[in-house]
Design an enzyme around this catalytic site. Structure first.
Site, PDB file in Angstrom:
ATOM      1  CB  ALA A   1      17.180  16.866   5.558  1.00 37.37           C
ATOM      2  CD  GLU A   2      17.981  14.098  12.454  1.00 37.47           C
ATOM      3  OE1 GLU A   2      16.747  14.249  12.256  1.00 37.47           O
ATOM      4  OE2 GLU A   2      18.460  13.756  13.541  1.00 37.47           O
TER       5      GLU A   2
ATOM      6  CG  ASP B   1      20.217  12.672   2.555  1.00 36.52           C
ATOM      7  OD1 ASP B   1      20.284  11.428   2.642  1.00 36.52           O
ATOM      8  OD2 ASP B   1      19.390  13.260   1.835  1.00 36.52           O
TER       9      ASP B   1
ATOM     10  CB  SER C   1       9.005 -24.079  -6.537  1.00 36.85           C
ATOM     11  OG  SER C   1       8.974 -25.336  -7.142  1.00 36.85           O
ATOM     12  CG  LEU C   2       6.269 -23.020  -1.673  1.00 37.75           C
ATOM     13  CD1 LEU C   2       5.684 -21.699  -1.187  1.00 37.75           C
ATOM     14  CD2 LEU C   2       6.488 -23.960  -0.491  1.00 37.75           C
TER      15      LEU C   2
ATOM     16  CE  LYS D   1       3.835 -18.694  -3.779  1.00 34.52           C
ATOM     17  NZ  LYS D   1       4.590 -17.829  -4.636  1.00 34.52           N
TER      18      LYS D   1
ATOM     19  CE  LYS E   1      -0.177 -18.908  -7.260  1.00 31.91           C
ATOM     20  NZ  LYS E   1       0.854 -17.955  -7.693  1.00 31.91           N
TER      21      LYS E   1
END
Ligand code: IVH
Length: 658
Positions: free
Chosen positions: A32-33, A35, A80-81, A116, A308
């Protein structure tokens, strides 16, 4: 103070609040503050539009939808990896690095490790400190210009204190809880669901109307910086943080495959508790000079690798759907699948949550579906990948167990059987009551309960505590004198139960162990909890109006009150935290766990210790009395040995409770 100065101060203040909220996760003001200040700024800017600054938060949302996305060229390309899943593959990567550099194959390198993130990659360009444009990765060379949407992401600063032309690369993400909320909203509006947070983030950023994107709580986490000469990757991350970017917050630098793999495993262990979805660890050679010498091969740099985690999502075919009745009466659509292995377990059934989500999923027999298994939770169908062209099985209108009308409550996604005598519902309540989440009664599981219910030895929860009055059990097949004795013994000892465990055993809608513990901190006796008003319940921090209403309803239902009274008169004794203190057999003792236990989960083991008055600590120190080492125990065990602490195995641990 003139208008320009007032505008300037408000911009500084609002941008600072955004930084604390979106980058540091530490709000410094209420919504609220924020906003109020925002509205004040917008009002002042209206008075003189020539004073509107590019970094004003009012400028984050453009007003008109775009016709299409422009193109965005990446130079250098976004690579990419290469991937690894095992320690051997990681060791091979390190060996290749050394071979390419002409080093001794054992030569160690500092590796910068970070999570990742599973979102979508994005590049942002700054010139003279100003945000210029942002683009998606696309094919690595050409992506889409998403500048107008990236500007709505509040963790992307519109101004930074560097004048060089900089390229910042990172990942756009949505928090897991915001993803669930978004899917609930999609379901309520009958819109298709997003399969996972990554798709939700991608779907949100690929909106032609930035006003829609601005309502989606997207985050940007930076992981690379081009345009400044630095000597290590760690320095890049530090520079990004100084410029006001959010970074992973969890990085490490290690030099061996073993240590790197340990970091990877630790992250895998906590992945479910992180607010963003991660799917592995990225390991980068820390020295930028070495990175330069290694260069890239085809689309992958030679100096980085993605470690991964095992996949948790698989596709399979939906063969059938049945509808199960839970302990709260909720009807859950359950998918019958072509068996599929997901992270080590064969999955045959998966939940489709509730009526609303079932309808939004639109899954019919013969469809190819995506199934996800996360942590300990039940596998879920998250999306239809390919339709088989069949009709959906309609959601039932009558309870599949007792046949009574199903209750569809306005505003609730859940359809319920509300017949208090529904046999399946009662059975499910009893299953839950005796389970590990409840009274944890050894030797009394679904199989025994089914049998006792069939023979009417048990018809309700309180009957459990009168099993000793049924000596005929000894005559049942598979039961004898000894097993009857064992069963009644374990019921007797379980009947002395900590207050919070009784609460979680009841299976009140929305009330699990955490809420149960919260309640026992505010109510010192069952009677007090039973007579609490809904207002006083929702006044407790951490308990919202929905949970409060559910608790209130439960304890004001005459059937439940009668059941609780009967249970107490049948011998259940509640142990309140105060009477319990210092009395447990393990009181005063500190435990720590390392590695994985084979017959217990960490949380079960922790609860056993706490219920017996002991404490579980998370860091190794001289205060620890027992180090419980499971399989593949890691660095904690080494430290414990170094400190000469008492190390016990799983069996010895369980022996402490005999
Ligand atoms: S570095 C050349 N670091 O993973 C190095 N990438 O397959 C480029 N990703 O498209 C990436 N978290 O979007 C890096 N901490 C992280 C990352 C990360 C997620 C994504 C990135 C990239 C993909 C690589």
């Amino acid at each position: 103070m003139d208008l320009k100065e007032r505008i300037g101060r408000l911009i500084e203040k609002l941008n600072e609040l955004s930084y604390w909220y979106y980058v540091k996760d530490t709000p410094k003001a209420s919504d609220a503050e924020y906003d109020r200040l925002f509205d004040e700024l917008a009002e002042l800017e209206k008075q003189d539009t020539s004073l509107i600054r590019k970094d004003s938060p009012t400028q984050r949302v453009g007003s008109e939808p775009a016709a299409e996305f422009g193109q965005f060229l990446h130079s250098p390309p976004m690579l990419s990896l290469q991937k690894a899943y095992t320690m051997d593959e990681l060791a091979l990567f390190l060996e290749k690095v050394n071979r390419f550099l002409g080093n001794d194959l054992e030569q160690e390198h500092e590796l910068h490790l970070e999570p990742k993130f599973d979102g979508l990659s994005c590049e942002i360009i700054y010139e003279n400190g100003d945000f210029i444009k942002a683009g998606t990765r696309g094919n690595g060379i050409q992506g889409e210009d998403i500048s107008f949407n990236a500007k709505t992401i509040r963790s992307i600063p519109m101004k930074i204190n560097r004048s060089e032309t900089l390229m910042i690369r990172g990942e756009i993400l949505i928090k897991k809880e915001d993803f669930s909320k978004l899917n609930k909203e999609q379901a309520a509006e009958g819109l298709p669901l997003f399969a996972n947070p990554r798709n939700a983030a991608a779907g949100s950023i690929r909106q032609l109307d930035p006003r829609i994107t601005s309502k989606r709580p997207l985050f940007f986490i930076a992981y690379d910086l081009l345009g400044i000469e630095l000597s290590t990757h760690a320095q890049k991350i530090e520079a990004l943080e100084t410029m006001g970017f959010r970074t992973s917050g969890r990085s490490g630098i290690f030099s061996t495959a073993e240590k790197t793999f340990e970091f990877f495993r630790e992250l895998e262990e906590i992945r479910d508790r992180l607010c963003f979805e991660i799917d592995g660890v990225v390991a980068k050679i820390n020295s930028i000079e070495t990175q330069g010498r290694l260069g890239a091969v085809s689309h992958n740099p030679r100096w980085a690798i993605a470690l991964k985690f095992k996949a948790r999502e698989e596709s399979t075919v939906l063969n059938d759907v049945f509808f199960s009745v839970g302990r709260t009466g909720a009807i859950t659509p359950v998918a019958v699948l072509d068996p599929v292995e997901i992270s080590g377990a064969v999955i045959r059934n998966a939940s489709m949550h509730n009526r609303e989500i079932y309808i939004a999923l639109g899954a019919a027999p013969g469809d190819k579906v995506l199934v996800k298994r996360a942590g300990d939770v039940i596998p879920k169908v998250v999306k239809v990948l390919d339709s088989g062209g069949n009709e959906m099985i309609p959601f039932p209108e009558h309870c599949p167990s007792c046949g009574s009308d199903i209750h569809f409550q306005e505003g609730s996604p859940i359809a319920k059987c509300i017949n208090p005598l529904c046999h399946t519902m009662i059975k499910e309540r009893i299953y839950h009551f005796v389970s590990k989440a409840g009274f944890d009664i050894d030797g009394l599981g679904p199989k025994q309960i089914d049998r006792f219910m069939e023979l009417k030895i048990i018809t309700s929860i309180p009957d459990i505590f009168k099993l000793k009055d049924h000596p005929e059990i000894r005559l049942l097949e598979g039961f004898g004198e000894r097993s009857f004795q064992r069963l009644t013994d374990s019921i007797n000892s379980a009947a002395h139960v900590p207050f919070y465990r009784l609460i979680s055993a009841l299976g009140i809608d929305e009330v699990g162990e955490v809420t149960a513990k919260l309640l026992t901190r505010h109510f010192s006796a069952l009677e007090e909890l039973m007579s609490a008003s809904a207002d006083s319940l929702s006044g407790i921090e951490g308990i919202g109006p929905v949970v409060a209403a559910s608790i209130y309803e439960y304890f004001n239902d005459p059937g439940n009150i009668k059941m609780l009274e009967e249970m107490i008169s049948n011998g259940v004794v509640l142990l309140y935290p105060d009477n319990n203190k210092g009395k447990g057999p393990l009181s005063g003792l500190n435990f720590i766990f390392t590695g994985s236990l084979s017959s217990l989960s960490r949380s079960e083991a922790k609860r056993m210790v706490e219920d017996a008055g002991g404490k579980v600590l998370s860091a190794i120190s001289g205060k620890i009395d027992y180090v419980v080492a499971g399989e593949a125990a890691g660095s904690k065990l080494k430290k414990a040995r170094a400190l000469n602490l008492k190390v016990i195995g799983e069996e010895e641990f369980k022996g402490l409770f005999k």
